[in-house]
Design a protein around this motif. Structure first.
Motif, PDB file in Angstrom:
ATOM      1  N   ALA A 102      70.950  -7.211   0.897  1.00 23.37           N
ATOM      2  CA  ALA A 102      70.128  -6.018   1.127  1.00 23.37           C
ATOM      3  C   ALA A 102      68.783  -6.362   1.770  1.00 23.37           C
ATOM      4  O   ALA A 102      68.353  -5.686   2.716  1.00 23.37           O
ATOM      5  N   THR A 103      68.124  -7.405   1.272  1.00 26.37           N
ATOM      6  CA  THR A 103      66.816  -7.739   1.857  1.00 26.37           C
ATOM      7  C   THR A 103      66.994  -8.207   3.300  1.00 26.37           C
ATOM      8  O   THR A 103      66.201  -7.841   4.176  1.00 26.37           O
ATOM      9  N   ASN A 104      68.045  -8.986   3.545  1.00 27.33           N
ATOM     10  CA  ASN A 104      68.289  -9.415   4.933  1.00 27.33           C
ATOM     11  C   ASN A 104      68.512  -8.206   5.841  1.00 27.33           C
ATOM     12  O   ASN A 104      67.952  -8.124   6.932  1.00 27.33           O
ATOM     13  N   ALA A 105      69.353  -7.279   5.375  1.00 26.47           N
ATOM     14  CA  ALA A 105      69.660  -6.099   6.191  1.00 26.47           C
ATOM     15  C   ALA A 105      68.399  -5.256   6.410  1.00 26.47           C
ATOM     16  O   ALA A 105      68.146  -4.764   7.521  1.00 26.47           O
ATOM     17  N   ALA A 106      67.605  -5.089   5.364  1.00 30.74           N
ATOM     18  CA  ALA A 106      66.400  -4.257   5.482  1.00 30.74           C
ATOM     19  C   ALA A 106      65.355  -4.929   6.373  1.00 30.74           C
ATOM     20  O   ALA A 106      64.703  -4.269   7.192  1.00 30.74           O
ATOM     21  N   LEU A 107      65.210  -6.247   6.215  1.00 33.82           N
ATOM     22  CA  LEU A 107      64.220  -6.945   7.040  1.00 33.82           C
ATOM     23  C   LEU A 107      64.633  -6.951   8.510  1.00 33.82           C
ATOM     24  O   LEU A 107      63.786  -6.907   9.404  1.00 33.82           O
ATOM     25  N   MET A 108      65.946  -6.982   8.761  1.00 35.72           N
ATOM     26  CA  MET A 108      66.424  -6.876  10.146  1.00 35.72           C
ATOM     27  C   MET A 108      65.977  -5.554  10.764  1.00 35.72           C
ATOM     28  O   MET A 108      65.659  -5.469  11.945  1.00 35.72           O
ATOM     29  N   LYS A 109      65.985  -4.511   9.935  1.00 37.69           N
ATOM     30  CA  LYS A 109      65.577  -3.183  10.426  1.00 37.69           C
ATOM     31  C   LYS A 109      64.107  -3.155  10.822  1.00 37.69           C
ATOM     32  O   LYS A 109      63.728  -2.462  11.766  1.00 37.69           O
ATOM     33  N   VAL A 110      63.278  -3.844  10.047  1.00 37.60           N
ATOM     34  CA  VAL A 110      61.837  -3.728  10.308  1.00 37.60           C
ATOM     35  C   VAL A 110      61.343  -4.760  11.308  1.00 37.60           C
ATOM     36  O   VAL A 110      60.258  -4.623  11.861  1.00 37.60           O
ATOM     37  N   ARG A 111      62.160  -5.819  11.546  1.00 34.98           N
ATOM     38  CA  ARG A 111      61.727  -6.806  12.536  1.00 34.98           C
ATOM     39  C   ARG A 111      61.676  -6.149  13.910  1.00 34.98           C
ATOM     40  O   ARG A 111      62.581  -5.427  14.287  1.00 34.98           O
ATOM     41  N   GLY A 112      60.625  -6.414  14.612  1.00 32.01           N
ATOM     42  CA  GLY A 112      60.494  -5.768  15.910  1.00 32.01           C
ATOM     43  C   GLY A 112      59.691  -4.482  15.790  1.00 32.01           C
ATOM     44  O   GLY A 112      58.927  -4.152  16.668  1.00 32.01           O
ATOM     45  N   LYS A 113      59.884  -3.786  14.656  1.00 36.52           N
ATOM     46  CA  LYS A 113      59.100  -2.559  14.453  1.00 36.52           C
ATOM     47  C   LYS A 113      57.809  -2.874  13.714  1.00 36.52           C
ATOM     48  O   LYS A 113      56.827  -2.197  13.856  1.00 36.52           O
ATOM     49  N   SER A 114      57.898  -3.887  12.849  1.00 36.56           N
ATOM     50  CA  SER A 114      56.772  -4.090  11.940  1.00 36.56           C
ATOM     51  C   SER A 114      55.560  -4.655  12.683  1.00 36.56           C
ATOM     52  O   SER A 114      55.671  -5.223  13.755  1.00 36.56           O
ATOM     53  N   ARG A 115      54.454  -4.494  12.017  1.00 39.79           N
ATOM     54  CA  ARG A 115      53.216  -4.981  12.623  1.00 39.79           C
ATOM     55  C   ARG A 115      53.197  -6.507  12.605  1.00 39.79           C
ATOM     56  O   ARG A 115      54.038  -7.129  12.008  1.00 39.79           O
ATOM     57  N   SER A 116      52.221  -7.028  13.254  1.00 39.64           N
ATOM     58  CA  SER A 116      52.084  -8.480  13.335  1.00 39.64           C
ATOM     59  C   SER A 116      51.908  -9.080  11.947  1.00 39.64           C
ATOM     60  O   SER A 116      51.434  -8.442  11.012  1.00 39.64           O
ATOM     61  N   LEU A 117      52.312 -10.344  11.824  1.00 37.87           N
ATOM     62  CA  LEU A 117      52.095 -11.034  10.557  1.00 37.87           C
ATOM     63  C   LEU A 117      50.620 -11.358  10.353  1.00 37.87           C
ATOM     64  O   LEU A 117      50.227 -11.831   9.310  1.00 37.87           O
ATOM     65  N   GLU A 118      49.836 -11.104  11.392  1.00 33.85           N
ATOM     66  CA  GLU A 118      48.405 -11.364  11.266  1.00 33.85           C
ATOM     67  C   GLU A 118      47.774 -10.258  10.434  1.00 33.85           C
ATOM     68  O   GLU A 118      47.535  -9.163  10.926  1.00 33.85           O
ATOM     69  N   VAL A 119      47.551 -10.532   9.190  1.00 35.97           N
ATOM     70  CA  VAL A 119      46.958  -9.552   8.283  1.00 35.97           C
ATOM     71  C   VAL A 119      45.510  -9.959   8.052  1.00 35.97           C
ATOM     72  O   VAL A 119      45.228 -11.141   7.882  1.00 35.97           O
ATOM     73  N   PRO A 120      44.610  -8.991   8.064  1.00 41.18           N
ATOM     74  CA  PRO A 120      43.202  -9.347   7.826  1.00 41.18           C
ATOM     75  C   PRO A 120      42.967  -9.654   6.348  1.00 41.18           C
ATOM     76  O   PRO A 120      42.324  -8.891   5.631  1.00 41.18           O
ATOM     77  N   TRP A 121      43.511 -10.791   5.905  1.00 43.35           N
ATOM     78  CA  TRP A 121      43.449 -11.118   4.474  1.00 43.35           C
ATOM     79  C   TRP A 121      42.010 -11.153   3.977  1.00 43.35           C
ATOM     80  O   TRP A 121      41.713 -10.694   2.868  1.00 43.35           O
ATOM     81  N   ASP A 122      41.122 -11.720   4.806  1.00 36.27           N
ATOM     82  CA  ASP A 122      39.746 -11.898   4.337  1.00 36.27           C
ATOM     83  C   ASP A 122      39.088 -10.576   3.958  1.00 36.27           C
ATOM     84  O   ASP A 122      38.203 -10.537   3.111  1.00 36.27           O
ATOM     85  N   GLU A 123      39.560  -9.508   4.603  1.00 32.96           N
ATOM     86  CA  GLU A 123      38.928  -8.216   4.332  1.00 32.96           C
ATOM     87  C   GLU A 123      39.325  -7.643   2.976  1.00 32.96           C
ATOM     88  O   GLU A 123      38.680  -6.743   2.462  1.00 32.96           O
ATOM     89  N   VAL A 124      40.422  -8.097   2.438  1.00 30.89           N
ATOM     90  CA  VAL A 124      40.881  -7.518   1.170  1.00 30.89           C
ATOM     91  C   VAL A 124      40.770  -8.502   0.013  1.00 30.89           C
ATOM     92  O   VAL A 124      41.080  -8.157  -1.125  1.00 30.89           O
ATOM     93  N   LEU A 125      40.339  -9.703   0.288  1.00 35.99           N
ATOM     94  CA  LEU A 125      40.179 -10.676  -0.804  1.00 35.99           C
ATOM     95  C   LEU A 125      38.727 -10.661  -1.281  1.00 35.99           C
ATOM     96  O   LEU A 125      37.811 -10.384  -0.499  1.00 35.99           O
ATOM     97  N   PRO A 126      38.503 -10.925  -2.553  1.00 38.10           N
ATOM     98  CA  PRO A 126      37.130 -10.898  -3.075  1.00 38.10           C
ATOM     99  C   PRO A 126      36.282 -12.023  -2.478  1.00 38.10           C
ATOM    100  O   PRO A 126      36.817 -13.033  -2.009  1.00 38.10           O
ATOM    101  N   ARG A 127      34.996 -11.825  -2.512  1.00 36.27           N
ATOM    102  CA  ARG A 127      34.097 -12.857  -1.994  1.00 36.27           C
ATOM    103  C   ARG A 127      33.417 -13.562  -3.162  1.00 36.27           C
ATOM    104  O   ARG A 127      33.069 -12.917  -4.155  1.00 36.27           O
ATOM    105  N   PHE A 128      33.235 -14.861  -2.966  1.00 37.18           N
ATOM    106  CA  PHE A 128      32.672 -15.663  -4.049  1.00 37.18           C
ATOM    107  C   PHE A 128      31.454 -16.433  -3.560  1.00 37.18           C
ATOM    108  O   PHE A 128      31.337 -16.756  -2.377  1.00 37.18           O
TER     109      PHE A 128
END
Lengths: 229, 84
Positions: A102-128
């Motif tokens: 199921a995960t393989n089939a579902a991920l096949m559906k979103v590949r190509g449609k999904s956004r880039s793997l570049e996620v702005p992680w720094d913007e959502v992680l806490p600052r120390f």
């Protein structure tokens, strides 16, 4: 029994279950279910669907974020399962095997449609600070009895955050936090090592929390803090 | 002694019960003395709860019917091919 013979018996069961009014049978253990499917047991097909169809639909919908895609994933998954049950070796549980398909089939559906793997992680992680302490106060927006509206709004924000999370991360969060698969089974289903799965899960959770936090901290009224768990 | 940064790094393992007992105790001790980390933990768990709730969509009955129709049709097609 060959694959074609299995498919033939399954087909006869699907026809019978429709005419009988599709009552949900008692669900047997996985090993009995597999044996039943291989033997063409007339109860096994409906039992398999009764046990897994809603879970697979929920997972597929969660990953694809689209009901039409989720329906197609369900069709692909169960067709695959029925055609390949003879080849199921039992190296993982039946559920893990189905979740993997199921995960393989579902991920096949979103590949190509999904956004880039570049996620702005720094913007959502806490600052120390350099010493490793929180740089800014952390509001607790998790429980505010007077903020039902905020909770409703957070659900909307969460929906968008889940869409913005890359499918590979979304799948991990859904398998662990919604489907409740143990870490090793979720890793098996996704073809990941346990450390890789844990890293992805933690990032995914932090991303979602961060996105909710961004919204809640600007729109909500945080409750007083101070009571440790 | 665990810092706030380390607490955040260890949080998933903590809520999943995957930490070594000694580390879990140190983290719990940090939480008792840190309101920011306590708030972070609560909102982290609150997010998990919201995800669970958001993903609890029922499978529509008509979709279940269509799934059975699809399987019947496709397995029938496979049988026809195998007998030809």
């Amino acid at each position: 029994m060959g694959i074609r013979q299995s498919a033939r018996r399954i087909l006869s069961r699907l026809t019978a279950s429709k005419s009988a009014g599709a009552q949900s049978p008692a669900v047997p253990a996985d090993d009995l279910l597999v044996a039943g499917l291989r033997a063409g047991d007339p109860e096994a097909v409906e039992s398999l669907l009764a046990r897994y169809e809603a879970r697979i639909y929920r997972l597929a919908l969660g990953i694809t974020r689209n009901s039409a895609d989720a329906e197609e994933v369900c069709q692909d998954v169960f067709l695959n399962v029925f055609r390949n049950i003879e080849g199921f070796e039992g190296k993982s549980s039946l559920g893990t095997w189905i979740y993997r398909i199921a995960t393989n089939a579902a991920l096949m559906k979103v590949r190509g449609k999904s956004r880039s793997l570049e996620v702005p992680w720094d913007e959502v992680l806490p600052r120390f600070s350099q010493e490793g302490s929180h740089l800014t106060p952390v509001p607790d927006w998790s429980k505010d009895p007077e903020a039902a509206l905020l909770q409703t709004e957070l659900r909307t924000v969460l929906g968008q955050a889940l869409e913005d999370l890359p499918g590979e991360y979304r799948a991990v969060v859904l398998l662990r936090d919604v489907e409740g698969l143990p870490t090793d089974e979720a890793a098996n289903a996704l073809g990941l090592t346990v450390p890789a799965l844990k890293a992805r899960l933690h990032r995914g959770r932090l991303f979602l929390r961060g996105r909710l936090g961004e919204y809640a901290e600007t729109h909500g009224r945080p409750t007083p803090k101070g009571t440790a768990e | 002694m665990i810092t706030c940064r380390e607490m955040v790094d260890l949080l998933s393992d903590y809520v999943d019960g995957d930490l070594e007992p000694m580390v879990a105790r140190q983290l719990a001790a940090h939480l008792r003395g840190c309101t920011d980390c306590t708030a972070f933990l609560r909102t982290f768990k609150g997010t998990q709860a919201l995800v669970r709730e958001a993903a609890c969509e029922e499978m529509p009955e008509e979709l279940k019917v269509r799934l059975r129709d699809f399987l019947r049709s496709n397995l029938q097609r496979g049988r026809s091919r195998s007998t030809n």
